[in-house]
Structure formats: structure tokens, C-alpha cells
Enzyme design. Structure first.
Site, PDB file in Angstrom:
ATOM      1  N   TYR A   1      40.105  40.161  46.106  1.00 32.87           N
ATOM      2  CA  TYR A   1      40.188  38.733  45.392  1.00 32.87           C
ATOM      3  C   TYR A   1      40.903  37.497  45.759  1.00 32.87           C
ATOM      4  O   TYR A   1      41.822  36.887  46.704  1.00 32.87           O
ATOM      5  CB  TYR A   1      41.718  39.169  45.124  1.00 32.87           C
ATOM      6  CG  TYR A   1      42.098  38.112  43.507  1.00 32.87           C
ATOM      7  CD1 TYR A   1      41.491  37.570  42.934  1.00 32.87           C
ATOM      8  CD2 TYR A   1      43.546  37.614  43.412  1.00 32.87           C
ATOM      9  CE1 TYR A   1      41.868  36.452  41.921  1.00 32.87           C
ATOM     10  CE2 TYR A   1      44.011  36.503  43.082  1.00 32.87           C
ATOM     11  CZ  TYR A   1      43.452  36.129  42.267  1.00 32.87           C
ATOM     12  OH  TYR A   1      43.971  35.505  40.988  1.00 32.87           O
TER      13      TYR A   1
ATOM     14  N   HIS B   1      38.979  37.717  32.924  1.00 32.33           N
ATOM     15  CA  HIS B   1      37.328  38.614  33.019  1.00 32.33           C
ATOM     16  C   HIS B   1      37.446  40.109  33.052  1.00 32.33           C
ATOM     17  O   HIS B   1      37.563  41.290  31.646  1.00 32.33           O
ATOM     18  CB  HIS B   1      37.706  39.487  34.886  1.00 32.33           C
ATOM     19  CG  HIS B   1      38.126  37.861  35.357  1.00 32.33           C
ATOM     20  ND1 HIS B   1      37.266  37.341  36.307  1.00 32.33           N
ATOM     21  CD2 HIS B   1      39.474  37.192  35.390  1.00 32.33           C
ATOM     22  CE1 HIS B   1      37.593  36.696  37.193  1.00 32.33           C
ATOM     23  NE2 HIS B   1      38.509  36.361  36.084  1.00 32.33           N
TER      24      HIS B   1
ATOM     25  N   ASP C   1      36.202  39.349  42.512  1.00 31.69           N
ATOM     26  CA  ASP C   1      36.835  38.275  41.407  1.00 31.69           C
ATOM     27  C   ASP C   1      36.628  37.591  43.607  1.00 31.69           C
ATOM     28  O   ASP C   1      37.671  37.260  43.491  1.00 31.69           O
ATOM     29  CB  ASP C   1      38.237  38.309  40.930  1.00 31.69           C
ATOM     30  CG  ASP C   1      37.773  36.727  40.521  1.00 31.69           C
ATOM     31  OD1 ASP C   1      37.402  35.802  40.832  1.00 31.69           O
ATOM     32  OD2 ASP C   1      39.237  36.771  40.374  1.00 31.69           O
TER      33      ASP C   1
END
Length: 271
Positions: free
Chosen positions: A113, A262, A158
Site C-alpha cells: 500500500y 477501489h 494499491d
């Protein structure tokens, strides 16, 4: 052996556990990598995942922010957590699969992330953007992220950068917007190239086509104008590149009840 893997920034796993369950019951990936879990490890909904068939869990969480997790039907050989920029902020976890998962050769999976970077694309004015750029530089320099030869590695997450022109709804309008500025794109692509990674989405979908995995909550109706960005990525090492048999973006999940901004991104490989 068929191996399926999904990455998803869930934006609070406890708040959205019902849509996670809905997805898992439908798609049934072998492994689910989550980002932005937003809970300490002790509060992670382990029992719910185990009831769904995902008995093996690797966690790196923190209260209210960030957090990454890997839940799996297959057992791990080992797990590891790395810190970047001297911050303990729960942005990475990795696992390895091997004999316990009935794999003939080891497979290493990294779940990331990357910092979002705030709103001002100037590291001198915005410490969050400065942190993001340094994080990307450290990803490039990190030796375990450099698979070579027969190394079977996957990097997902991500990554908070949409690196190509058609990874955003308007290249010209987003050039000065964090996630698509030239310096971010340059640094993410440099990390990818240095690790000899293959971007599965762009191996299978031409650069001329628009591809998105994120749509802002700020839009009253995310489908109007379709102003998306491709922030969620799956990279594979050279040894796995030819084994990719399927790739899917579950766009409909953005319209589910109380959705994340998302959507799930899934790859299937023959390993």
C-alpha cells in the site's frame, strides 16, 4: 497448478466485510491481498474469513490507518514485513508458498500500500508527497523486490500511481494531480523496470485502451463521465509471465452497497 490471486484496497475491512464475503463467494480466488484494512491485527475479522475457507492469514495492521493483509486457502511457508522510509506504518507484507501449498517451485508474493501523497504535488510544500516519492525510490532500491532468472515472484497492491496516459480519464487534466504527475509515473516505472517486473494489465490490455480500478467518492455518480484511474496493480516476474492465463477487473463492485472506491483486480496463473 492453477493459482488465482486478487488484490483489493478495501478501505476498512471491518466496515466492508460483507462485500468482501460477497466477492469471495463468487470469485473464489486462492489468495486475497487487501490494502487499507484500517484495523489492528487483533481486530481483523479472522473468523469470518475462516468460515469462507481462507484459513491462512498474514497481517500487518494498525489502528484506523493503512494496513495490509493476505488471506489464503493455501498455507504459507513464511511471512515477512518490511518498513520503508523508517516509518512503521503497515504498508507491506509478503508471504512465500511452497511444498505446503503443493507447489513444485517456491513462489513469493508481496502486497503493498504505497502512500497516497496528499493533494499538493510538491515535495517541498507537502511532506506526504515527499514521503511518497521517497517510498517509491526505496521500492526501486529494495533488493528483495528484484527477482532474477527463475525467481517466481508477484508484487501487487494499491501502488497509488496511474503510470500511463490511458490509466487515467484525462492525461492532460491530471498531469498536475497527485497519482499521475510525471515524477510519480517516472519513479513507479523505474521501480518496475529495475525489478524486471511485468505489469499484467498492460501485458494483456493495449496501452491505447483506458483501464481503471478506482473511482472517487467525490462524484455523486461514479458511472457518469467514468472518471477513473488505474491505481491497483499486479506485477509478475519474468519466470511467471508466460503462465498468466486470465486477468479481470471487477468493475461492478464499485456499485455495490457501501463500496470501496477501489475494485478487485484478479490474475490467474498456471504455476
Amino acid at each position: 497448478m492453477r493459482f488465482s490471486l486478487t488484490t483489493w484496497n478495501i478501505n476498512s475491512v471491518r466496515l466492508r466485510i460483507d462485500i468482501v464475503a460477497k466477492f469471495l463467494k463468487s470469485a473464489r480466488p486462492d489468495v486475497l491481498c487487501l490494502q487499507e484494512t484500517k484495523c489492528i491485527d487483533d481486530a481483523f475479522p479472522l473468523k469470518r474469513f475462516k468460515r469462507l475457507g481462507y484459513e491462512h492469514v498474514a497481517l500487518n495492521g494498525q489502528k484506523g490507518y493503512h494496513g495490509v493483509a493476505i488471506v489464503s486457502k493455501l498455507p504459507f511457508e513464511a511471512t515477512d514485513i518490511r518498513t520503508f522510509c523508517d516509518k512503521i506504518d503497515s504498508r507491506h507484507i509478503s508471504v512465500s508458498f511452497g511444498e505446503k501449498a503443493q507447489l513444485a517451485k517456491p513462489l513469493v508474493l508481496h502486497n503493498f500500500y504505497v502512500p497516497a501523497g496528499g493533494d499538493i504535488p510538491d515535495p517541498a510544500l507537502n511532506p506526504k508527497f515527499d514521503h511518497k516519492l521517497k517510498f517509491l525510490d526505496e521500492m526501486k532500491a529494495c533488493e528483495p523486490l528484484h527477482p532474477r532468472g527463475d525467481d517466481r515472484h508477484i508484487l501487487v497492491g494499491d501502488l497509488n500511481v496511474a503510470p500511463h496516459e490511458n490509466d487515467v480519464w484525462s492525461h492532460k487534466q491530471l498531469l498536475k494531480v497527485v497519482s499521475h504527475t510525471p515524477i510519480e509515473c517516472e519513479k513507479l516505472l523505474a521501480a518496475q523496470a529495475h525489478g524486471e517486473w511485468f505489469d499484467v494489465a498492460r501485458e494483456r490490455i493495449p496501452l491505447s485502451e483506458k483501464v481503471y480500478t478506482w473511482w472517487s467518492y467525490r462524484a455523486a455518480d461514479w458511472t457518469v463521465g467514468d472518471r477513473g484511474r488505474r491505481l491497483d496493480h499486479i506485477w509478475v516476474s519474468r519466470a511467471l509471465k508466460d503462465g498468466v492465463s486470465d486477468f479481470r477487473i471487477s468493475r461492478d463492485a464499485r456499485g455495490w452497497q457501501r463500496p470501496s472506491d477501489h475494485v478487485p483486480v484478479t490474475v490467474t496463473l498456471e504455476v
